[in-house]
Design an enzyme around this catalytic site. Structure first.
Site, PDB file in Angstrom:
ATOM      1  N   VAL A  96       0.832  -1.200   0.000  1.00  0.00           N
ATOM      2  CA  VAL A  96       0.000   0.000   0.000  1.00  0.00           C
ATOM      3  C   VAL A  96       0.868   1.252   0.000  1.00  0.00           C
ATOM      4  O   VAL A  96       1.788   1.375   0.806  1.00  0.00           O
ATOM      5  CB  VAL A  96      -0.917   0.016   1.249  1.00  0.00           C
ATOM      6  CG1 VAL A  96      -1.745   1.294   1.306  1.00  0.00           C
ATOM      7  CG2 VAL A  96      -1.817  -1.218   1.259  1.00  0.00           C
ATOM      8  N   CYS A  97       0.556   2.177  -0.913  1.00  0.00           N
ATOM      9  CA  CYS A  97       1.231   3.468  -0.978  1.00  0.00           C
ATOM     10  C   CYS A  97       0.296   4.498  -0.346  1.00  0.00           C
ATOM     11  O   CYS A  97      -0.700   4.891  -0.945  1.00  0.00           O
ATOM     12  CB  CYS A  97       1.517   3.821  -2.435  1.00  0.00           C
ATOM     13  SG  CYS A  97       2.356   5.391  -2.634  1.00  0.00           S
ATOM     14  N   LEU A  98       0.596   4.867   0.900  1.00  0.00           N
ATOM     15  CA  LEU A  98      -0.256   5.794   1.649  1.00  0.00           C
ATOM     16  C   LEU A  98       0.647   6.659   2.513  1.00  0.00           C
ATOM     17  O   LEU A  98       1.550   6.141   3.182  1.00  0.00           O
ATOM     18  CB  LEU A  98      -1.238   4.988   2.521  1.00  0.00           C
ATOM     19  CG  LEU A  98      -2.245   5.753   3.369  1.00  0.00           C
ATOM     20  CD1 LEU A  98      -3.213   6.555   2.495  1.00  0.00           C
ATOM     21  CD2 LEU A  98      -3.038   4.798   4.251  1.00  0.00           C
TER      22      LEU A  98
END
Length: 160
Positions: A96-98
């Site tokens: 996840v890119c957050l």
């Protein structure tokens, strides 16, 4: 010192688990996985994130693994969906890119905040931070196809 550090991570995760069991958002689950010998591995959690009502994600519960390092909570955990998960901000590996898991990480961020943040991200992708070319291209150029792909993907994750 190394032992002291790992004690901090494990102690914090034990507290997080207690807090989660007392109070967590409806439809979510988050629990440490079991080791092959049946003992609990507090450093590795199996989670489920429900899709929000009124979105293409509705009725799905999306599997997410969270891996904590001995440096937690100083360092953000690794959060992953199954490989190949279709979303502009999810790498092909499932990572996840957050922002709250990266540059905006703070040791005060809780498992609950991480999961709610990821749920929000599902239906509100960040166009400034693409992690997957195909999903990004479809999202930015063809919303109808994008929505159809989300609905098809969600069908794979509807609990029995």
């Amino acid at each position: 010192l190394l032992f002291a550090m790992s004690g901090i991570a494990r102690g914090r995760l034990a507290e997080e688990r207690k807090a989660w069991r007392k109070d967590h958002p409806h439809g979510f689950f988050a629990k440490p996985v079991n080791n092959p010998d049946g003992s609990m591995n507090i450093m590795s959690w199996s989670c489920g994130i429900p899709g929000k009502k009124g979105t293409p994600w509705e009725n799905g519960v999306f599997p997410l693994s969270i891996e904590f390092s001995e440096d937690y909570p100083t360092k953000a955990p690794q959060c992953k969906f199954p490989a190949g998960f279709f979303h502009p901000n999810i790498f092909p590996s499932g990572s996840v890119c957050l922002s709250i898991l990266g540059d905006d990480w703070k040791p005060s961020v809780t498992v609950k905040q991480i999961l709610i943040g990821i749920q929000d991200l599902l239906n509100s992708p960040n166009e400034l931070s693409p992690a997957q070319q195909e999903a990004y291209d479809v999202y930015t150029h063809d919303k109808t196809t994008y929505k159809a792909k989300l609905i098809a993907q969600t069908k794979k994750y509807i609990p029995a």
